[in-house]
Design a protein around this motif. Structure first.
Motif, mmCIF file in Angstrom:
data_model
loop_
_atom_site.group_PDB
_atom_site.id
_atom_site.type_symbol
_atom_site.label_atom_id
_atom_site.label_comp_id
_atom_site.label_asym_id
_atom_site.label_seq_id
_atom_site.Cartn_x
_atom_site.Cartn_y
_atom_site.Cartn_z
ATOM 1 N N UNK A 153 0.847 -1.190 0.000
ATOM 2 C CA UNK A 153 0.000 0.000 0.000
ATOM 3 C C UNK A 153 0.884 1.242 0.000
ATOM 4 N N UNK A 154 0.597 2.169 -0.892
ATOM 5 C CA UNK A 154 1.310 3.436 -0.950
ATOM 6 C C UNK A 154 0.304 4.553 -0.656
ATOM 7 N N UNK A 155 0.655 5.414 0.264
ATOM 8 C CA UNK A 155 -0.218 6.525 0.620
ATOM 9 C C UNK A 155 0.294 7.808 -0.020
ATOM 10 N N UNK A 156 -0.620 8.588 -0.572
ATOM 11 C CA UNK A 156 -0.257 9.821 -1.254
ATOM 12 C C UNK A 156 -1.194 10.945 -0.824
ATOM 13 N N UNK A 157 -0.640 12.133 -0.690
ATOM 14 C CA UNK A 157 -1.440 13.310 -0.357
ATOM 15 C C UNK A 157 -0.975 14.486 -1.200
ATOM 16 N N UNK A 158 -1.897 15.040 -1.972
ATOM 17 C CA UNK A 158 -1.585 16.184 -2.822
ATOM 18 C C UNK A 158 -1.828 17.494 -2.073
ATOM 19 N N UNK A 159 -1.136 18.540 -2.503
ATOM 20 C CA UNK A 159 -1.369 19.879 -1.967
ATOM 21 C C UNK A 159 -0.953 20.898 -3.008
ATOM 22 N N UNK A 160 -1.345 22.158 -2.789
ATOM 23 C CA UNK A 160 -0.917 23.236 -3.661
ATOM 24 C C UNK A 160 -1.982 23.753 -4.603
ATOM 25 N N UNK A 161 -3.138 23.108 -4.612
ATOM 26 C CA UNK A 161 -4.201 23.591 -5.477
ATOM 27 C C UNK A 161 -4.763 24.908 -4.993
ATOM 28 N N UNK A 162 -5.604 25.509 -5.815
ATOM 29 C CA UNK A 162 -6.222 26.769 -5.443
ATOM 30 C C UNK A 162 -6.875 27.404 -6.643
ATOM 31 N N UNK A 163 -7.240 28.668 -6.475
ATOM 32 C CA UNK A 163 -7.868 29.419 -7.560
ATOM 33 C C UNK A 163 -6.845 30.362 -8.156
ATOM 34 N N UNK A 164 -6.882 30.475 -9.457
ATOM 35 C CA UNK A 164 -5.861 31.256 -10.154
ATOM 36 C C UNK A 164 -6.493 31.854 -11.409
ATOM 37 N N UNK A 165 -6.035 33.015 -11.783
ATOM 38 C CA UNK A 165 -6.474 33.608 -13.046
ATOM 39 C C UNK A 165 -5.694 32.995 -14.202
ATOM 40 N N UNK A 166 -6.311 32.960 -15.343
ATOM 41 C CA UNK A 166 -5.649 32.442 -16.539
ATOM 42 C C UNK A 166 -4.334 33.177 -16.772
ATOM 43 N N UNK A 167 -3.329 32.414 -17.157
ATOM 44 C CA UNK A 167 -2.005 32.971 -17.375
ATOM 45 C C UNK A 167 -1.092 32.841 -16.179
ATOM 46 N N UNK A 168 -1.651 32.488 -15.034
ATOM 47 C CA UNK A 168 -0.865 32.361 -13.824
ATOM 48 C C UNK A 168 -0.192 31.014 -13.695
ATOM 49 N N UNK A 169 0.436 30.809 -12.534
ATOM 50 C CA UNK A 169 1.186 29.581 -12.269
ATOM 51 C C UNK A 169 0.786 28.997 -10.921
ATOM 52 N N UNK A 170 0.897 27.705 -10.822
ATOM 53 C CA UNK A 170 0.682 26.989 -9.567
ATOM 54 C C UNK A 170 1.665 25.837 -9.502
ATOM 55 N N UNK A 171 2.077 25.513 -8.293
ATOM 56 C CA UNK A 171 2.952 24.360 -8.092
ATOM 57 C C UNK A 171 2.267 23.367 -7.176
ATOM 58 N N UNK A 172 2.073 22.162 -7.664
ATOM 59 C CA UNK A 172 1.455 21.102 -6.883
ATOM 60 C C UNK A 172 2.530 20.182 -6.312
ATOM 61 N N UNK A 173 2.238 19.653 -5.140
ATOM 62 C CA UNK A 173 3.120 18.670 -4.509
ATOM 63 C C UNK A 173 2.320 17.447 -4.127
ATOM 64 N N UNK A 174 2.995 16.326 -4.099
ATOM 65 C CA UNK A 174 2.365 15.077 -3.681
ATOM 66 C C UNK A 174 3.365 14.332 -2.810
ATOM 67 N N UNK A 175 3.068 14.274 -1.522
ATOM 68 C CA UNK A 175 3.935 13.537 -0.603
ATOM 69 C C UNK A 175 3.461 12.092 -0.569
ATOM 70 N N UNK A 176 4.399 11.174 -0.751
ATOM 71 C CA UNK A 176 4.067 9.747 -0.813
ATOM 72 C C UNK A 176 4.840 8.969 0.237
ATOM 73 N N UNK A 177 4.290 7.841 0.619
ATOM 74 C CA UNK A 177 5.009 6.995 1.569
ATOM 75 C C UNK A 177 6.202 6.325 0.895
ATOM 76 N N UNK A 178 6.174 6.261 -0.433
ATOM 77 C CA UNK A 178 7.280 5.700 -1.196
ATOM 78 C C UNK A 178 7.183 6.220 -2.631
ATOM 79 N N UNK A 179 8.340 6.602 -3.206
ATOM 80 C CA UNK A 179 8.306 7.140 -4.572
ATOM 81 C C UNK A 179 9.149 6.325 -5.543
ATOM 82 N N UNK A 180 9.606 5.175 -5.155
ATOM 83 C CA UNK A 180 10.431 4.357 -6.033
ATOM 84 C C UNK A 180 9.555 3.539 -6.989
ATOM 85 N N UNK A 181 8.693 4.300 -7.690
ATOM 86 C CA UNK A 181 7.756 3.713 -8.637
ATOM 87 C C UNK A 181 7.617 4.650 -9.821
ATOM 88 N N UNK A 182 6.972 4.188 -10.865
ATOM 89 C CA UNK A 182 6.447 5.107 -11.870
ATOM 90 C C UNK A 182 5.327 5.895 -11.194
#
Length: 125
Positions: free
Chosen positions: A1-30
């Motif tokens: 079992x691999x647990x994942x949690x995303x963060x960094x979403x939000x509201x943005x105007x067109x043309x802007x930028x956002x950075x998303x993150x995903x913390x996982x219990x293990x990342x040695x996968x595709x």
């Protein structure tokens, strides 16, 4: 079992930028980032292999989104630039088991085994 949690979403105007993150219990996968627009099916956006050099992107985000993985921090990232209204949706990260070390990255939703709960991205004009 691999647990994942995303963060960094939000509201943005067109043309802007956002950075998303995903913390996982293990990342040695595709791993990959996926998006599900309102009322539509989930689609693959960007994926990485186990080792660097196997990034893959759907055509609609090429040149605007960058996926990266930091195994030391067990975190998957998605840098999004030049956001468009059609980028609106719930963004998910996921893990695909069974990848070979020197194989490609995968964008097909059905081949992924573990998913995070998602983070909402809303882009307005």
């Amino acid at each position: 079992q691999v647990h994942l949690v995303e963060s960094g979403g939000g509201s943005m105007q067109a043309g802007g930028s956002l950075n998303l993150s995903c913390v996982a219990s293990e990342t040695n996968y595709c791993m990959g980032w996926f998006r599900q627009p309102p009322g539509k099916e989930r689609e693959g956006l960007a994926a990485v292999g186990i080792v660097p050099g196997y990034d893959r992107y759907v055509e609609s985000v090429k040149g605007r989104f960058t996926i990266s993985k930091d195994d030391a921090k067990k975190t998957l990232f998605l840098q999004m630039r030049s956001l468009k209204e059609e980028d609106t949706g719930m963004y998910y990260c996921a893990v695909r088991q069974g990848c070979q070390t020197y194989s490609g990255a995968y964008l097909d939703v059905g081949s992924y085994h573990f998913w995070g709960p998602g983070t909402q991205v809303t882009v307005s004009s």
